[in-house]
Structure formats: structure tokens, C-alpha cells
Enzyme design. Structure first.
Site, PDB file in Angstrom:
ATOM      1  N   HIS A 381     -44.178  24.893  73.333  1.00 13.96           N
ATOM      2  CA  HIS A 381     -44.781  23.871  74.209  1.00 13.96           C
ATOM      3  C   HIS A 381     -44.748  24.339  75.673  1.00 13.96           C
ATOM      4  O   HIS A 381     -45.761  24.320  76.373  1.00 13.96           O
ATOM      5  CB  HIS A 381     -44.016  22.557  74.040  1.00 13.96           C
ATOM      6  CG  HIS A 381     -44.494  21.423  74.903  1.00 13.96           C
ATOM      7  ND1 HIS A 381     -45.185  20.345  74.393  1.00 13.96           N
ATOM      8  CD2 HIS A 381     -44.380  21.192  76.233  1.00 13.96           C
ATOM      9  CE1 HIS A 381     -45.478  19.515  75.378  1.00 13.96           C
ATOM     10  NE2 HIS A 381     -44.996  19.997  76.512  1.00 13.96           N
ATOM     11  N   GLU A 382     -43.582  24.776  76.114  1.00 11.44           N
ATOM     12  CA  GLU A 382     -43.442  25.155  77.530  1.00 11.44           C
ATOM     13  C   GLU A 382     -44.224  26.426  77.834  1.00 11.44           C
ATOM     14  O   GLU A 382     -44.848  26.535  78.898  1.00 11.44           O
ATOM     15  CB  GLU A 382     -41.966  25.316  77.903  1.00 11.44           C
ATOM     16  CG  GLU A 382     -41.073  24.106  77.597  1.00 11.44           C
ATOM     17  CD  GLU A 382     -41.601  22.781  78.130  1.00 11.44           C
ATOM     18  OE1 GLU A 382     -42.354  22.792  79.119  1.00 11.44           O
ATOM     19  OE2 GLU A 382     -41.267  21.727  77.544  1.00 11.44           O
ATOM     20  N   HIS A 385     -47.841  25.812  78.448  1.00  4.77           N
ATOM     21  CA  HIS A 385     -48.132  25.307  79.791  1.00  4.77           C
ATOM     22  C   HIS A 385     -48.290  26.430  80.827  1.00  4.77           C
ATOM     23  O   HIS A 385     -48.845  26.193  81.904  1.00  4.77           O
ATOM     24  CB  HIS A 385     -46.979  24.431  80.298  1.00  4.77           C
ATOM     25  CG  HIS A 385     -47.024  23.000  79.846  1.00  4.77           C
ATOM     26  ND1 HIS A 385     -48.130  22.206  79.961  1.00  4.77           N
ATOM     27  CD2 HIS A 385     -46.055  22.200  79.328  1.00  4.77           C
ATOM     28  CE1 HIS A 385     -47.838  20.984  79.520  1.00  4.77           C
ATOM     29  NE2 HIS A 385     -46.585  20.947  79.124  1.00  4.77           N
TER      30      HIS A 385
HETATM   31 ZN   LIG Z   1     -45.234  19.442  78.516  1.00  3.51          ZN
END
Ligand SMILES: [Zn+2]
Ligand SMILES: *[C@@H]1O[C@H](CO)[C@@H](O)[C@H](O)[C@H]1NC(C)=O
Ligand SMILES: *[C@@H]1O[C@H](CO)[C@@H](O)[C@H](O)[C@H]1NC(C)=O
Ligand SMILES: *[C@@H]1O[C@H](CO)[C@@H](O)[C@H](O)[C@H]1NC(C)=O
Ligand SMILES: *[C@@H]1O[C@H](CO)[C@@H](O)[C@H](O)[C@H]1NC(C)=O
EC number: 3.4.11.-
Length: 960
Positions: A381-382, A385
């Protein structure tokens, strides 16, 4: 941010190109600190030429002055900041405060002439400079007259440093704004803050940051909006230490020998993505294609190898996203750091991602496969980003759902790359789609997209970090990627990223690029990407699609869990969606169908004889499905005769849709219960998990009534074959199943078998637990610990409880302590439960931050329910005053202790409770009290309508 418990609070990161964070040892420097303090407090020193200002108190009524508006004017654009910060890791001797000092120069350009400078600043004290003001203004362009500052002050409500000038800043000209300031390094988890932990009996302090969404302004004055991208030159001052590969300069300030660490300039980036950390953590590292990857954590955690899993997986996940985005990782290094007691899940600071320990650190001996999955998905997830969010940033917070929804979708793709054997992509259906259906089916839900002008204040921005933004965002993007095909979706995504790299965009820019890809590819759609997606993004909720297989009529209707609730929010689309329907007939996949408008006819969906129709294959669509009764009957028949013909995700869907359609009174409760009849043949995790999630409500409603016995008999009958299956598969519980999903379902098998009183299961749990007590050697596999601890403690007495309590007190690993703390609430002994309740209000026994969840665990236990309710009622004013501030969640507490309520008597007690404490109040639990009353009323109604049918059904199913 990554998802926290599931919602991750965003944590800001300063991307420091060569080093994730400066590392400094912690040395007491108390003498120097008090000197520093004295200087700040009053004396005019020759070096800083001024005193610390007292922020003027602003008690102005709302007016239309620019400094009363929460959004910055657009006439000044930052180029870069030169920022030096010096956090003090020991408290000031006289005030006891931890502080940091700083100096900053920002270079900005004027795009429209103005005599006013507004720059964000919160909770900072400024040194008054030689000009008598809080800042100094100079010009970069020579020969330009620089206006003088007339007045300068701090506008605390809107969080600005305001400078009024005696003349205009000229369009196209550049200026430097210098400030010198002091801030508190508080333990408030926002801005530049302090985190503490014990190591070998010594208290250690970490200075770290969490900027997202609006706390960079607490660390230094800045244009703190995501579109105000700039380059940051950061220098940290700290105690001397050896640091690899970064420029270190020993300096002496006020007779204090310290060291300056000068970081490489960042890329052009948003303030909310900055991070800088001073700690004496250790790290492990490797290099993948020139990108330096490091995992930082407390020294003992690194020494125990707990960072290894994260280090092993980061490289492959990073490589995956480079391919997916067709864009190489934009920084030379990627650091990830595990912070003790970090409140959020994780934060995607560019180049220095921060995590709570349980989200990054893996320990073979203590971590379950679910702990491990959480680590892999949060890392993915990170890292997602780093491009989507960091390289290209949404212009304003109203589009947060696109940033978080996107990362919450592709985290499954990244985790799949790291662990290809897990089938983890399927789990988005349980973890996001089903989860957010529950919230989005309420009349109080809201649309994904908000208007820019509706999101102004920091509190309004924070409210956007909810399940709708994360999980509904993920669900509709997955649907979009599916109907476009992944090839077309990534094609549009790649041109979007390349057009807006290092800049900002709005969500319709992504639709535009996807449309370009659709046109280039010749993909056929019923409408533009923009028009299709607007129906999902601009209105709240989702449809239930009903297929009548007798007539082929397909229709849609807004799905509301409570059919009596009234939706007040109007919808621009009148609660109609453009719905992509993938479907099959009797196991054969048919060509996809699009539903537009309230209803339409598709002759292909007529079914004859024993044929059945099943829609929303693999639940890629964000909607529920209902059928005519005959088709439901044929689907149930399909489940009981040859359930493999129905894809596993859809087996989970049939159960979840049926139970929820029944709650909404669209189908009968008996029909919903009938979907569980085939479970004695089911071995897969997803359908079981879906059934257990839905049966939880039945447990809450019936575990104190005569329905309980027959319900237990029925469920025991259903789960016994699964229990025996795992007994064989694991060779009498001596091995761990190979498959990830099988490991999860083994836990379900044991939990439900023990819960429904299967003696063999209960004996097993007791024996394992006793072995641990006798040998002081814990042989229970981490996957099974939560459920084995709980069942062993439930089935035994004080000795076992005391043993678990001492293990809890001595646990050094957070995940192990959490497993024990919840299991301690499983005992059936009222006196132990009452004593445990007392412990929750004693911080020496249970940490304050864990008090609410412990009381709720006790209330989940049918024996503990009334004890916990009595406890909370009796102590309300004490709890409210003692635990009023901080993270104590009154709404979780009230919802938790009342969720079983389903009688008139309980409703009266609840109303009495509200009345009795009207004066004390309920704080953040105010809404929860009313929701509990509403829920209890609904439960009473539901039981009146369903109890007899349900009882008869369970009896019939167990008598045959
Ligand atoms: Zn996030
Ligand atoms: C900031 O530091 C950089 C590198 O030392 C320098 O080139 C630049 O001129 C400085 N800018 C300001 C506003 O002081
Ligand atoms: C800032 O000033 C206020 C008011 O004088 C004071 O209470 C506070 O402690 C100061 N903060 C720091 C970090 O010095
Ligand atoms: C970092 O990696 C290099 C090369 O693999 C290795 O020599 C060094 O010991 C590592 N440092 C740490 C602290 O793990
Ligand atoms: C990390 O990878 C190494 C080398 O492949 C392997 O030996 C080790 O077991 C892995 N560690 C974890 C925790 O996965």
C-alpha cells in the site's frame, strides 16, 4: 496512509534522499538546554537579535479578511525551503517540556502582486527579529525594492503567520522569507513529535514526524497545501554519531558539541509527505537495481531479525510497481521504519515510510499468517503511494478517496507479487467490499467525492480518512480496472502519471487518461468512463440488482439495510447506476451485460428447468444481487449438489448477499439460513468466513435465549466435518496446512468447533494450553494462539487465567500481548471477569490506550456482557473524567457494551443511562448513545419478526 486497524492515519515523511532519517544517540545535555531555554524566554542575545514573541490572542469574529479563510490565496508559490531543525531529546529542566528549535528560509515567487503574506504556522513560537517582526523579507532579484513589514502576527484559528507589507510584492519576482522559531516536541503524534520506549530498563526518546494531513505547519512555517509543492533542503542538528553516506558537520553551538546532518535536497514534493527522524534505532539493508533499501527498528527488534521479512519483500514489491506504472522509482533510496506505539497503521512519506511495529516487524515465533499478510499488504500500500500520491498528488483533500482507494486496491496486487501462493487478491472481497457494504448501506453514508469548497478546516480533512474513502474507493477502482481490462487501465494510468509527474491533478484527469486509453484500444463501453464512474463516485450507496429469470427483467434499486430509513441526501443520478454485470448460467460464463436505468430486459437471463443464473462473478462489481425465488432455489440446489460449479468468491457472496437482503426484508431469513446448509461440504475459507461474519449477528441476538441450544447443535453439526478434515490434513494437528487460505480456515474450524461445544476441540485446546503451563514452553502455533488461548481459558478456572495474565505482563512482543489480552476476556468465571474489569481502569495493569478494547472484549463474552454494562454504568462519570482526553474511544465503548441489546428492558436501561448522565455528558460517545438506542429498537423489532421462524428452522435442521 496505510490502513491502521484498518484505517491507517497518514504519517508524513520527509524524503531525505541519502538517509531515511538522521540517527542520533541520546545524551543528557541538561545544562545547555536550560541555557537555551533562558535565552528563548527573554534575553535579547546578539546572535538572534530578538526575543520570543508571544502569539497575539485572536478573538476576532469571523470576517472576510484573507487570514480568516482556511485556504491559501494563490498569489505566492514556494520554490524551495532551507530548513534546519534541532530536536532536544531530554526535557527542559525548568519547564519539563521537550522542545525543538528551528530556522527556515523559503524562496517563493509572486504570481500576482500583493501586499500580504500568509503562510501556515501552528503552535510555533517565533523569535522577534532585528526589524521588530516575526520574519524577515529579502529579495532574490537585485535592484528590486523590498517592501517593509508593517505588522506581523499569528492567526491561531486558521493557523497562519500573517505579514502585512507597506508595498506590493512584484509579479514574477522572487523573495526569501526567513523565520526563527521554537516548538514543543510533544507526545501528541502530530507534526514533529516525540515517541518513547524502554530498552534494557532505560527510557529512550525518538523525535519523529507525522505531517499528513495538516501538521507540517506544526514543525515549520510552510505553504501547507498539497498543491504547493517545493524542494526541501533539510538539516538536522543532533548529538554526535557516525552516519554513513551523508554529509556530517561537527559544530559547537552555545558550547554544546553537536553534529549537523545535511540531507540531499528532496524532489519537488508536497509538505504532507515530509518526514525526518532522530533515533538510535538500528537497520538492515540491501540494494536493488541501485535503490538502497533499509528497514529501521529498535535495536533488539533488528537483532532478533524482525525486519528481515520486510526487507525481503520490499525489493520485489518496488520492482512490481515500477513495471505496473511503467515508471522507475523516483528516489535513490527507500527507508521504512517501525515506531513504538505509532497510532496510525503507516504513512507513505516519500522515501521514509513510517509504520507501527505490528505493521512492519515479523517474528517467526510470534507472528501468525494474518500478521504476515498485514505486513505484506501495508508495505505494498505505502510503496504504491510513492507514485500514486507522491509523484502525482491530488490537488486538494476532497479527492483523498482516489489516493487512498487506489492504494487500497493495488496493495493486493503488490502483495500478490510478494506472496504469489496466497491468492491474496481474492481477499479484497471480504476485507474491503463486504466490509464497506455494511457502512455504505446506511442512510447516513456519503458519496466518495466531496466538493473542494466543502472541505476547508483541518477537522473536515481528517474526517475524510474513513472506510468509504479507503474501501469503497478500492472497490470501485477494482471494478473499473476489471471492465476496462487491466491492460487498458494501466495504459491510462501510465500516461496520467507521466503527464502530471511532480505535479498535481484532480480525479477527472485520471478519467481523461483512461478514456484516451479506451479510445486508443477500441474498447466498447456503454458510455464514457467519466459518465459511468460519476454514477459510482458522486452518489452514496450502491444498488441491489434483481434478476428475474422467468422474464429476463433486470432492475436496480438503492440498497438500504433498514428499509424504513429515509435517505435525505438527494442524488444527482436519482440512485441509478451504470452497472457492469458479469454473469454465468449453470456454471458457463456468458457475455457481460450493462444495466442502465431502473430496469431492462435481457432475454439471455431467462432460465429453464434446472438452469441457474449467477451474477457479479468474483464480486468485481460494487453491488448486491437478488433473484426470483425459483432461481434462488436452483442456486441453493447447486450449492448442495455440486458447489464447486459456483466460483468460491461467489459462494461467499451468496451467503453475504442473502443474509443482508434478509436484514433489509427483501428476502426471508429462512432463505438466508438455507445458504448455510451446504457448509458441511465446504472446505474453503472465504464462504466460511462470510458465513461466520453473518452468524455473529445471530449469536448476539440469540445467545441468551432458547434459540441458542438448537443453533449450537446446528452449527456444531455443520462444522464437525471441517474440523475432521483439518485433523486429517494436519496429521492429527501436528502440521501446519500449506495454503494460506487453509491456514485461515483451520482457525475458523477450531474456533467454531470449540465455540459450539465440540468436546474433542475443547480438550485439544485445554491440553495444549496445559502443556504450555507445565513445561513453560509454548508449542502452540502462532496462527492458532488467539483461538486456543481463548477456548482454554473459557473452559478452565483461576489457575489458567493467572498463568495467562503473567504471560501477558511479561510479553515483549506486541502481537503476543494482544492475543493474550483478548483471550483473558474469554473466561466464564464472573469474579475473574469483574476483577479484569477493575484492572482496565488501573494503568499499571492495563495501559490506558487498551482500556476500551479490553472492556469491549469482556462485553463480547455472553457472561461478561451484563457485567461490563453494569461496570460502565456505575463508573461512567469516573471513566468520563479520568479518561476523557486522549485516545479513549467512548463511541467504541458504548457501541461495544450495548451491541447485544435486544429487549425492552435493555432499551429502558439505556434510556435511563442517557438521562442519568445527561449532566456529565458522553463526549465523543454522544452519537453512539443515540445509535445504540436506534440499534436496540431495530433489534427488538427484528427478534419479534424472526425469532420463532429461526428457532423452528434450527430445530428442523437438527432433528432430521
Ligand atoms: Zn494510503
Ligand atoms: C538554500 O540552500 C541551497 C544549497 O545550499 C542554496 O543553493 C540556496 O540558495 C539556499 N536558498 C535559500 C533561500 O537560502
Ligand atoms: C510558546 O509560548 C507559550 C506562551 O508564552 C508558552 O506557554 C509555550 O510553552 C511556548 N512553547 C515553547 C515550545 O516554548
Ligand atoms: C548493508 O549492506 C551491506 C552490503 O550488503 C553490508 O555490507 C552491510 O553490513 C549492511 N549494513 C547493515 C547495517 O546491515
Ligand atoms: C529472507 O530471505 C532470506 C534469503 O532468501 C531467507 O533465508 C530468510 O528466511 C527470509 N526471511 C524471512 C523472515 O522471510
Amino acid at each position: 496512509m496505510g490502513k491502521g486497524f484498518y484505517i491507517s492515519k497518514p504519517v508524513g515523511i520527509v524524503s531525505i534522499i541519502l538517509c531515511a532519517g538522521a540517527l542520533a544517540t541520546i545524551i543528557a545535555l541538561s545544562v545547555v538546554y536550560s541555557e537555551e531555554k533562558a535565552k528563548n524566554n527573554n534575553q535579547v542575545s546578539p546572535t538572534d537579535g530578538g526575543t520570543t514573541s508571544k502569539p497575539p490572542v485572536t478573538t476576532l469574529a469571523p470576517s472576510n479578511e484573507p487570514w480568516d479563510k482556511y485556504r491559501l490565496p494563490k498569489n505566492l508559490v514556494p520554490d524551495h525551503y532551507n530548513l534546519t531543525l534541532w530536536p532536544r531529546l531530554t526535557p527542559d529542566l525548568t519547564t519539563g517540556l521537550y522542545i525543538f528549535t528551528g530556522e527556515s528560509t523559503v524562496e517563493f515567487e509572486t504570481t500576482e502582486e500583493t501586499d500580504l503574506i500568509l503562510i501556515h504556522s501552528s503552535k510555533l513560537n517565533y523569535t522577534i527579529l532585528e526589524n521588530g517582526h516575526l520574519a524577515r523579507l529579502t529579495s532574490v532579484n537585485s535592484g528590486v525594492r523590498v517592501p517593509l513589514i508593517k505588522v506581523s502576527w499569528l492567526q491561531s484559528v486558521t493557523q497562519y503567520l500573517v505579514l502585512q507589507l507597506d508595498g506590493k510584492l512584484m509579479t514574477g519576482h522572487r523573495y526569501h522569507l526567513y523565520t526563527k522559531f521554537t516548538g514543543e516536541l510533544a507526545d501528541d503524534l502530530g507534526g514533529f513529535y516525540r515517541s518513547e520506549y524502554m530498552e534494557d530498563g532505560v527510557k529512550k526518546v525518538v523525535a519523529t514526524t507525522q505531517m499528513q494531513p495538516t501538521d507540517a505547519r506544526k514543525a515549520f512555517p510552510c505553504f501547507d497545501e498539497p498543491a504547493m509543492k517545493a524542494i526541501f533542503y533539510i538539516t538536522l542538528i543532533h548529538d554526535p554519531i557516525e552516519i554513513m553516506k551523508i554529509k556530517n558537520i561537527p559544530v559547537t553551538i552555545d558550547n554544546q558539541h553537536v553534529q549537523k546532518t545535511v540531507f540531499e535536497p528532496t524532489e519537488k514534493m508536497s509538505t504532507y509527505l515530509l518526514a525526518f527522524i532522530v533515533s538510535d534505532f538500528d537497520f538492515i539493508n540491501n540494494t536493488i537495481d541501485g535503490v538502497w533499501i533499509r528497514i529501521f527498528a529498535r535495536k533488539p527488534a533488528i537483532a532478533a531479525g524482525q525486519g528481515e521479512y520486510a526487507l525481503n519483500k520490499t525489493g520485489p514489491i518496488l520492482k512490481f510497481f515500477e513495471k505496473y506504472y511503467n515508471s522507475s522509482y523516483p528516489l535513490p533510496k527507500s527507508d521504512q521504519i517501525a515506531l513504538p506505539d505509532f497510532n496510525a497503521g503507516a504513512m507513505e512519506n516519500w522515501g521514509l515510510i513510517t509504520y507501527r511495529e505490528t505493521a512492519l516487524l515479523y517474528d517467526k515465533e510470534f507472528s501468525s499468517n494474518s500478521n504476515k499478510q498485514r505486513i505484506a499488504t501495508i508495505i505494498a500500500h505505502e510503496l504504491a503511494h510513492m507514485w500514486f500520491g507522491n509523484l502525482v498528488t491530488l490537488r486538494w483533500w476532497n479527492d483523498l478517496w482516489l489516493n487512498e482507494g487506489f492504494a487500497s486496491y493495488v496493495e493486493y496486487l503488490g502483495a500478490h507479487e510478494a506472496e504469489p501462493d496466497w491468492n491474496v487478491k481474492d481477499l479484497i472481497v471480504l476485507g474491503d467490499v463486504h466490509r464497506v457494504f455494511a457502512v455504505d448501506a446506511l442512510a447516513s453514508s456519503h458519496p466518495l467525492s466531496s466538493k473542494e469548497e466543502d472541505i476547508q478546516k483541518p477537522a473536515q480533512i481528517s474526517e475524510l480518512f474513513d472506510a468509504i474513502s479507503y474501501s469503497k474507493g478500492a472497490s470501485v477502482l477494482r471494478m473499473l480496472s476489471d471492465f476496462l481490462t487491466e491492460e487498458v487501465f494501466t495504459m491510462g494510468l501510465r500516461t496520467y502519471l507521466s503527464e502530471f509527474a511532480f505535479g498535481n491533478a484532480v480525479y477527472t484527469d485520471l478519467w481523461k487518461h483512461l478514456q484516451m486509453a479506451v479510445d486508443a484500444n477500441g474498447t466498447e463501453l456503454p458510455d464514457t468512463v467519466h459518465n459511468i464512474m460519476n454514477t459510482w463516485v458522486l452518489q452514496m450507496g450502491f444498488p441491489v440488482v434483481t434478476i428475474d429469470t422467468k422474464t429476463g427483467v433486470v432492475s436496480q434499486k438503492h440498497f438500504l439495510l433498514d428499509p424504513d430509513s429515509e435517505v435525505t441526501a438527494p442524488s444527482p443520478f436519482n440512485y441509478e447506476w451504470i452497472v457492469p454485470i458479469k454473469w454465468m448460467k449453470t456454471g458457463a460464463v456468458q457475455s457481460p451485460y450493462w444495466l442502465r436505468g431502473k430496469s431492462a430486459t435481457n432475454d439471455a437471463m431467462k432460465a429453464l428447468g434446472t438452469e441457474w443464473v449467477l451474477a457479479n462473478l468474483n464480486v468485481v462489481g460494487y453491488y448486491r444481487v437478488n433473484y426470483d425465488e425459483e432461481n434462488w432455489g436452483r442456486l441453493l440446489n447447486g450449492l448442495s449438489t455440486n458447489h464447486q460449479l459456483i466460483p468460491v468468491i461467489n459462494r461467499a457472496q451468496l451467503v453475504d448477499d442473502a443474509f443482508n437482503l434478509a436484514r433489509a426484508k427483501i428476502i426471508s431469513t429462512v432463505l438466508a439460513l438455507n445458504t448455510t446448509k451446504y457448509l458441511d461440504k465446504e472446505r474453503e475459507y472465504m464462504p466460511w468466513e462470510s458465513a461466520l461474519n453473518n452468524l455473529d449477528f445471530f449469536y448476539l441476538m440469540f445467545d441468551r435465549s432458547e434459540v441458542y441450544g438448537p443453533m449450537q447443535d446446528y452449527l456444531r453439526k455443520q462444522v464437525t466435518p471441517l474440523f475432521n478434515y483439518y485433523k486429517t490434513l494436519t496429521e492429527n494437528w501436528s502440521k501446519v496446512p500449506d495454503g494460506h487460505m487453509d491456514q485461515y480456515n483451520q482457525v475458523n474450524a477450531i474456533s467454531l468447533a470449540c465455540r459450539t461445544g465440540l468436546e474433542e476441540c475443547q480438550n485439544l485446546a485445554k491440553t495444549w494450553f496445559k502443556q504450555w503451563m507445565d513445561t513453560n514452553n509454548n508449542q502452540i502455533h502462532p496462527n492458532l494462539r488467539s483461538t486456543v488461548y481463548c477456548n482454554a481459558i473459557a473452559a478452565s478456572g483461576a489457575n489458567e487465567w493467572e498463568f495467562a495474565w503473567s504471560q501477558f505482563k511479561n510479553a515483549t512482543i506486541a502481537t503476543e500481548a494482544d492475543k493474550l489480552r483478548s483471550a483473558l476476556a474469554c473466561t466464564k468465571q464472573p469474579w475473574l471477569l469483574n476483577r479484569y474489569l477493575e484492572y482496565t481502569l488501573d494503568p499499571k495493569m492495563i495501559r490506558k490506550q487498551d482500556a476500551t478494547s479490553t472492556i469491549v472484549y469482556i462485553a463480547n463474552n455472553v457472561i461478561g456482557q451484563s457485567l461490563a454494562w453494569d461496570f460502565v454504568r456505575a463508573r461512567w462519570s469516573y471513566i468520563f473524567t479520568q479518561y476523557g482526553g486522549g485516545s479513549f474511544s467512548f463511541s467504541n465503548l458504548i457501541n461495544g457494551v450495548t451491541k447485544r441489546f435486544s429487549t425492552e428492558f435493555e432499551l429502558q436501561q439505556l434510556k435511563q443511562f442517557k438521562e442519568d448522565n445527561a449532566e456529565v455528558g458522553f463526549g465523543s460517545g454522544t452519537l453512539a448513545v443515540d445509535q445504540s438506542i436506534e440499534r436496540t429498537t431495530a433489534n427488538i423489532k427484528w427478534i419479534a419478526e424472526n425469532k420463532q421462524n429461526v428457532l423452528n428452522w434450527f430445530r428442523d435442521e437438527t432433528n432430521t
